[in-house]
Design a protein around this motif. Structure first.
Motif, mmCIF file in Angstrom:
data_model
loop_
_atom_site.group_PDB
_atom_site.id
_atom_site.type_symbol
_atom_site.label_atom_id
_atom_site.label_comp_id
_atom_site.label_asym_id
_atom_site.label_seq_id
_atom_site.Cartn_x
_atom_site.Cartn_y
_atom_site.Cartn_z
ATOM 1 N N VAL A 183 0.864 -1.178 0.000
ATOM 2 C CA VAL A 183 0.000 0.000 0.000
ATOM 3 C C VAL A 183 0.899 1.225 0.000
ATOM 4 O O VAL A 183 1.843 1.305 0.796
ATOM 5 N N SER A 184 0.623 2.176 -0.888
ATOM 6 C CA SER A 184 1.510 3.316 -1.061
ATOM 7 C C SER A 184 0.740 4.631 -1.010
ATOM 8 O O SER A 184 -0.439 4.695 -1.392
ATOM 9 N N THR A 185 1.414 5.673 -0.570
ATOM 10 C CA THR A 185 0.793 7.001 -0.583
ATOM 11 C C THR A 185 0.634 7.526 -2.010
ATOM 12 O O THR A 185 -0.062 8.518 -2.228
ATOM 13 N N SER A 240 -5.285 5.840 1.504
ATOM 14 C CA SER A 240 -5.189 4.396 1.267
ATOM 15 C C SER A 240 -4.487 3.719 2.449
ATOM 16 O O SER A 240 -4.893 2.632 2.883
ATOM 17 N N LEU A 241 -3.452 4.348 2.985
ATOM 18 C CA LEU A 241 -2.771 3.773 4.149
ATOM 19 C C LEU A 241 -3.615 3.917 5.402
ATOM 20 O O LEU A 241 -3.649 3.016 6.241
ATOM 21 N N TYR A 242 -4.291 5.047 5.537
ATOM 22 C CA TYR A 242 -5.163 5.247 6.703
ATOM 23 C C TYR A 242 -6.250 4.177 6.735
ATOM 24 O O TYR A 242 -6.521 3.576 7.781
ATOM 25 N N ARG A 243 -6.869 3.917 5.580
ATOM 26 C CA ARG A 243 -7.943 2.919 5.521
ATOM 27 C C ARG A 243 -7.393 1.522 5.821
ATOM 28 O O ARG A 243 -8.031 0.726 6.519
ATOM 29 N N TYR A 244 -6.217 1.217 5.271
ATOM 30 C CA TYR A 244 -5.636 -0.103 5.505
ATOM 31 C C TYR A 244 -5.368 -0.313 6.990
ATOM 32 O O TYR A 244 -5.747 -1.350 7.566
ATOM 33 N N LYS A 293 8.480 7.794 12.342
ATOM 34 C CA LYS A 293 7.519 6.752 11.990
ATOM 35 C C LYS A 293 6.195 7.420 11.631
ATOM 36 O O LYS A 293 5.609 8.119 12.454
ATOM 37 N N PRO A 294 5.696 7.225 10.402
ATOM 38 C CA PRO A 294 4.471 7.930 10.010
ATOM 39 C C PRO A 294 3.230 7.332 10.661
ATOM 40 O O PRO A 294 3.119 6.119 10.829
ATOM 41 N N VAL A 295 2.298 8.215 11.027
ATOM 42 C CA VAL A 295 0.983 7.779 11.503
ATOM 43 C C VAL A 295 -0.033 8.761 10.939
ATOM 44 O O VAL A 295 0.179 9.973 10.945
ATOM 45 N N TRP A 296 -1.125 8.208 10.406
ATOM 46 C CA TRP A 296 -2.148 9.030 9.779
ATOM 47 C C TRP A 296 -3.317 9.215 10.742
ATOM 48 O O TRP A 296 -3.801 8.249 11.348
ATOM 49 N N SER A 327 -7.608 13.766 0.846
ATOM 50 C CA SER A 327 -6.474 12.852 0.880
ATOM 51 C C SER A 327 -5.192 13.609 1.201
ATOM 52 O O SER A 327 -4.120 13.005 1.276
ATOM 53 N N GLU A 328 -5.306 14.902 1.368
ATOM 54 C CA GLU A 328 -4.137 15.707 1.698
ATOM 55 C C GLU A 328 -3.953 15.775 3.205
ATOM 56 O O GLU A 328 -4.923 15.828 3.961
ATOM 57 N N THR A 329 -2.691 15.783 3.627
ATOM 58 C CA THR A 329 -2.380 15.847 5.054
ATOM 59 C C THR A 329 -1.407 16.986 5.325
ATOM 60 O O THR A 329 -0.758 17.510 4.415
#
Length: 376
Positions: free
Chosen positions: A246-248, A254-258, A286-289, A326-328
Motif C-alpha cells: 500500500v503506497s501514498t 489508502s494507508l489510513y484505511r488499511y 515513523k508515520p501515523v495518519w 487525501s491531503e495531510t
C-alpha cells in the motif's frame, strides 16, 4: 496537556497479576467517565482504537540492536529522563527525580548532552538516581515462585531473571477486552526484535503460555506473525507485508484505511535510515495518519522517544485537512500529545500494571472533546 511526571518515590504496584485471572476489576462506565453523557458514552463504545506500539523501552526493557540487556536498557532510559545543564564547564543537576518533561526552562537530559553512558547510575554521574534504578529493576524480576520461561523470561547481565515483555502490556489487552473496547495493535519498531515478539505474543494469546495471564486465549485475539516494513522516501511512503503493498502514491487515505481496517495484532519495522537522513526530526519519524474528523476510529501511537520537540522526536503525525481530503499536514507533537501520541514513561509502565490502560483512556477522553469541537 498533561505530561506525566514521576515522583521520587516509586508507586506501590499491584504486582499480583493473577488476581481475578489477571483481569482488572471493571467499573461502571459512568464511574470511568463521570464527565460524559450517555450519548457520549455510546460513542465511546462504538469507537475503535488502533494502537501503534513501540518495542524497546516501551514494552521491552532490552534492545537486540544495541545489545542492551535489561540492566543496561533501564540505565539508558534513566539517562534520558534526568535533567541538568552545563554550568562553568561542569554538569549541574536540575532535578532530583526522573521525569519525562524537563523541570524548568534550560534543562536538558543527560543523554542529549553526553549520549549513552555505561553504568550511568552505578559508577557514572547518575549515582543519585541509583535508588530509582534498583527499585524498578526489582519490579522487573520474573516471579521467584515461577520457573524460568524460555520465551517470556530473560536473564539479565547480572544473571537474574526478568520479564522480557512488560506485564502491563498484557494487562492492557485484558483491560481493553473487559471494557468492551474494539481495538487492534501494530507494533512499530526500528529494531530487530519484531519477528520474535510476534511469535511469543501469538503463543501467549492463542496457547495461554503466560503463567501470569492464563485467560489470554479467552480474548480471541489473532496475531499476524508476518513482519511488515514501512519505507519512506521523497516520493512518499510504502507499506509492505507479505503480498500486500500500500503506497501514498494511491493517496494518503489508502494507508489510513488499511491501518484502520486491521484486526488483532501485527507489526512493522519502520525506516531507521530515513529518520537518520532527516537528522532524527519529526519529518523522518515513523508515520501515523490521523483523521481528527473520524468519530469511529482513533489512532494512538505509544513510544518512549515521542518528545515535544519536533527537532528530536520519533513519530511523524500526518493529519488530514478535512473529512474527505487525501491531503495531510504535519502536526507538531505538542498538538497531539495525550490525544493521539503517548510518550512512554517506562518507570510507570514497570511499576503500574494499568499504566498503558490509563494513558489510552486519557487520549480517548481528549479525542472525544476534540471531536465535539471539530464538529461544532
Amino acid at each position: 496537556m498533561s505530561g506525566s511526571q514521576n515522583s521520587c518515590e516509586t508507586p506501590k504496584p499491584s504486582n499480583d497479576y493473577r488476581t481475578n485471572g489477571g483481569i482488572a476489576e471493571e467499573n461502571s462506565e459512568s464511574e470511568e467517565h463521570p464527565s460524559l453523557s450517555a450519548s457520549q458514552l455510546l460513542s465511546l463504545k462504538k469507537k475503535k482504537i488502533v494502537l501503534h506500539v513501540d518495542l524497546n523501552n516501551t514494552i521491552l526493557v532490552s534492545d537486540a540492536v544495541t545489545k542492551q540487556g535489561t540492566v543496561a536498557a533501564l540505565e539508558y532510559f534513566l539517562s534520558t529522563v534526568t535533567w541538568g545543564r552545563m554550568a562553568k564547564g561542569k554538569w549541574e543537576w536540575m532535578s532530583e527525580c526522573p521525569s519525562l518533561l524537563p523541570p524548568c526552562e534550560g534543562a536538558v537530559s543527560y543523554y542529549s548532552q553526553f549520549g549513552r553512558v555505561v553504568g550511568f547510575t552505578k559508577a557514572g554521574p547518575g549515582r543519585c538516581f541509583r535508588k530509582a534504578f534498583e527499585e524498578h529493576l526489582e519490579l522487573l524480576r520474573w516471579p521467584s515462585d515461577l520457573p524460568a520461561h524460555k520465551e517470556l523470561s530473560v536473564k539479565g547481565e547480572d544473571g537474574k531473571l526478568y520479564h522480557w515483555i512488560l506485564p502491563s502490556f498484557f494487562q492492557l489487552l485484558q483491560d481493553l477486552a473487559s471494557q468492551g473496547i474494539e481495538f487492534s495493535i501494530f507494533f512499530r519498531t526500528f529494531g530487530t526484535d519484531l519477528p520474535r515478539l510476534l511469535m511469543v505474543v501469538q503463543r501467549a494469546l492463542e496457547q495461554g503460555t503466560h503463567p501470569l495471564f492464563p485467560v489470554l486465549p479467552q480474548l480471541k485475539l489473532s496475531v499476524d506473525t508476518t513482519p511488515g516494513q514501512i519505507r519512506c522516501n521523497t516520493k512518499g511512503v510504502i507499506l509492505i507485508r507479505g503480498e500486500t503493498r500500500v503506497s501514498t502514491q494511491d493517496g494518503e487515505r489508502s494507508l489510513y484505511r488499511y491501518l484502520s481496517s486491521s484486526h488483532g495484532l501485527g507489526g512493522f519495522q519502520d525506516h531507521f535510515n530515513w529518520w537518520a537522513r532527516n537528522t532524527y526530526t519529526i519529518m523522518g519519524g515513523k508515520p501515523v495518519w490521523i483523521d481528527p474528523f473520524d468519530s469511529t476510529i482513533q489512532h494512538i501511537f505509544i513510544d518512549d522517544n515521542i518528545r515535544q520537540n519536533d527537532d528530536d522526536t520519533i513519530v511523524h503525525p500526518k493529519v488530514f485537512l478535512d473529512p474527505e481530503s487525501s491531503e495531510t499536514r504535519t502536526a507538531s507533537i505538542s498538538e497531539l500529545y495525550d490525544l493521539c501520541l503517548i510518550q512512554t514513561d517506562l518507570l510507570r509502565a514497570i511499576s503500574e500494571p494499568s499504566y498503558f490502560t490509563q494513558r489510552i483512556q486519557i487520549c480517548m477522553d481528549n479525542y472525544e472533546r476534540n471531536l465535539r469541537q471539530q464538529l461544532g
